[in-house]
Scaffold this active site. Structure first.
Site, PDB file in Angstrom:
ATOM      1  N   ARG A 198       0.850  -1.213   0.000  1.00  0.00           N
ATOM      2  CA  ARG A 198       0.000   0.000   0.000  1.00  0.00           C
ATOM      3  C   ARG A 198       0.873   1.246   0.000  1.00  0.00           C
ATOM      4  O   ARG A 198       0.554   2.246  -0.637  1.00  0.00           O
ATOM      5  CB  ARG A 198      -0.867   0.034   1.260  1.00  0.00           C
ATOM      6  CG  ARG A 198      -1.934  -1.014   1.324  1.00  0.00           C
ATOM      7  CD  ARG A 198      -2.935  -0.678   2.447  1.00  0.00           C
ATOM      8  NE  ARG A 198      -3.661  -1.859   2.902  1.00  0.00           N
ATOM      9  CZ  ARG A 198      -4.605  -2.478   2.227  1.00  0.00           C
ATOM     10  NH1 ARG A 198      -4.961  -2.048   1.048  1.00  0.00           N
ATOM     11  NH2 ARG A 198      -5.205  -3.541   2.716  1.00  0.00           N
TER      12      ARG A 198
ATOM     13  N   ASP B 244     -13.056   4.508   7.001  1.00  0.00           N
ATOM     14  CA  ASP B 244     -14.301   5.277   6.871  1.00  0.00           C
ATOM     15  C   ASP B 244     -14.658   5.987   8.182  1.00  0.00           C
ATOM     16  O   ASP B 244     -15.843   6.201   8.487  1.00  0.00           O
ATOM     17  CB  ASP B 244     -15.474   4.368   6.419  1.00  0.00           C
ATOM     18  CG  ASP B 244     -15.218   3.770   5.035  1.00  0.00           C
ATOM     19  OD1 ASP B 244     -14.654   4.472   4.190  1.00  0.00           O
ATOM     20  OD2 ASP B 244     -15.580   2.595   4.818  1.00  0.00           O
TER      21      ASP B 244
ATOM     22  N   HIS C  11     -18.710   7.870   0.905  1.00  0.00           N
ATOM     23  CA  HIS C  11     -19.061   6.490   1.278  1.00  0.00           C
ATOM     24  C   HIS C  11     -20.585   6.344   1.250  1.00  0.00           C
ATOM     25  O   HIS C  11     -21.299   7.227   1.753  1.00  0.00           O
ATOM     26  CB  HIS C  11     -18.512   6.195   2.684  1.00  0.00           C
ATOM     27  CG  HIS C  11     -18.771   4.804   3.140  1.00  0.00           C
ATOM     28  ND1 HIS C  11     -18.024   3.727   2.704  1.00  0.00           N
ATOM     29  CD2 HIS C  11     -19.717   4.298   3.969  1.00  0.00           C
ATOM     30  CE1 HIS C  11     -18.491   2.613   3.250  1.00  0.00           C
ATOM     31  NE2 HIS C  11     -19.523   2.942   4.032  1.00  0.00           N
TER      32      HIS C  11
ATOM     33  N   GLU D 170     -25.053  11.469  -3.690  1.00  0.00           N
ATOM     34  CA  GLU D 170     -23.584  11.622  -3.641  1.00  0.00           C
ATOM     35  C   GLU D 170     -23.131  12.710  -4.607  1.00  0.00           C
ATOM     36  O   GLU D 170     -22.245  13.513  -4.291  1.00  0.00           O
ATOM     37  CB  GLU D 170     -22.898  10.301  -4.022  1.00  0.00           C
ATOM     38  CG  GLU D 170     -23.013   9.229  -2.974  1.00  0.00           C
ATOM     39  CD  GLU D 170     -22.258   7.963  -3.331  1.00  0.00           C
ATOM     40  OE1 GLU D 170     -22.046   7.150  -2.437  1.00  0.00           O
ATOM     41  OE2 GLU D 170     -21.880   7.772  -4.507  1.00  0.00           O
TER      42      GLU D 170
HETATM   43  C1  GRF Z   1     -19.944   5.402  -4.722  1.00  0.00           C
HETATM   44  O1  GRF Z   1     -21.135   4.807  -4.297  1.00  0.00           O
HETATM   45  C2  GRF Z   1     -19.086   5.758  -3.548  1.00  0.00           C
HETATM   46  O2  GRF Z   1     -19.813   6.061  -2.402  1.00  0.00           O
HETATM   47  C3  GRF Z   1     -18.292   4.506  -3.309  1.00  0.00           C
HETATM   48  O3  GRF Z   1     -18.032   4.009  -4.599  1.00  0.00           O
HETATM   49  C4  GRF Z   1     -19.069   4.426  -5.481  1.00  0.00           C
HETATM   50  C5  GRF Z   1     -18.412   5.060  -6.668  1.00  0.00           C
HETATM   51  O4  GRF Z   1     -19.308   5.335  -7.718  1.00  0.00           O
HETATM   52  N1  GRF Z   1     -17.122   4.775  -2.525  1.00  0.00           N
HETATM   53  P1  GRF Z   1     -18.783   6.083  -9.017  1.00  0.00           P
HETATM   54  O5  GRF Z   1     -17.577   5.330  -9.535  1.00  0.00           O
HETATM   55  O6  GRF Z   1     -18.428   7.486  -8.644  1.00  0.00           O
HETATM   56  O7  GRF Z   1     -19.909   6.033  -9.992  1.00  0.00           O
END
Ligand code: GRF
Length: 235
Positions: free
Chosen positions: A92, A172, A136, A201
């Site tokens: 990592r 997270d 998240h 989101e």
């Molecule tokens: C999202 O649901 C985010 O919360 C998670 O991964 C997903 C990514 O979606 N960490 P995208 O690739 O932006 O469409």
């Protein structure tokens, strides 16, 4: 500028903090983005910069999966995209070293993990202190880690959502910047609930970036003015 409510959202979709007012945006933010998959959050961020309400510019995308959706979106949007394939790195720390190098030439203010499906090491976190943001798909601290949407369905919650937070060494678990709630509707499966969360989101992430930038500004101002805050008169 508030994100306009979408009339097709079911009742119960709410952003916290409420999107009005946005923090003052005093200068154009230089943003780096990391993505592993579809890249819809990456594109939402680019759109928020180009069309408002976020005052910023996405200067560099880094992906770890060759041919992923985010890479194609970057090409269409004209954003430089670098592949940093985790399979080419032994640890990592080494992967994170390559990420730091990828962002170094463009001098980014903030780095956004927009669907970055790898755990990051302290090396990346300390390279971007209070400058690394993750999104998240759950109302943290509930359901951290993998398959957050499946975890929420299995737990039988009636309210779910998404969280944008600063990244620290707890998975997270960093300080929360902003959250959005969505209802879990009867008959929901992973796909339908994930799609509802995704829509939130896309609105939440630009706001979270503006909030993270405002926090940094406040901290810098406080460090420059070490006088104690005014208190009530003594005596
Ligand atoms: C999202 O649901 C985010 O919360 C998670 O991964 C997903 C990514 O979606 N960490 P995208 O690739 O932006 O469409």
């Amino acid at each position: 500028m508030p994100a306009s409510p979408d009339p097709s959202d079911p009742p119960g979709c709410v952003q916290w903090p409420l999107p009005q007012p946005w923090p003052p945006q005093t200068s154009e933010l230089r943003l780096g983005v990391m993505a592993s998959g579809e890249g819809s959050n990456f594109e939402a961020l680019v759109a928020a910069c180009r069309e408002g309400p976020l005052r910023g510019r996405v200067l560099q995308l880094v992906v770890n999966n060759p041919g992923c959706g985010a890479q194609g979106r970057a090409e269409r949007l004209g954003i430089p995209c670098e592949l940093v394939d985790h399979r080419q790195h032994r640890s990592r720390e080494q992967l994170d070293g390559a990420l730091i190098e990828a962002f170094a030439p463009c001098g980014v203010d903030l780095v956004v993990m927009a669907g970055w499906m790898r755990i990051v090491s302290p090396r990346l976190i300390s390279a971007f202190p209070s400058r690394l943001i993750n999104i998240h798909p759950s109302l943290l601290p509930s359901f951290p880690g993998l398959d957050a949407v499946g975890q929420a369905l299995a737990a039988g919650v009636t309210l779910s959502g998404c969280t944008a937070h600063l990244v620290n060494t707890d998975l997270d678990g960093g300080p929360i910047l902003a959250q959005a709630t969505v209802p879990v509707l009867p008959g929901d499966d992973r796909n339908s609930l994930a799609a509802r969360i995704h829509r939130q989101e896309h609105r939440l992430l630009p706001l979270a970036v503006a909030l993270a930038a405002a926090r940094l500004r406040d901290r810098t101002a406080a460090a420059a003015d070490p006088s104690p805050p005014a208190g009530p008169p003594s005596g």
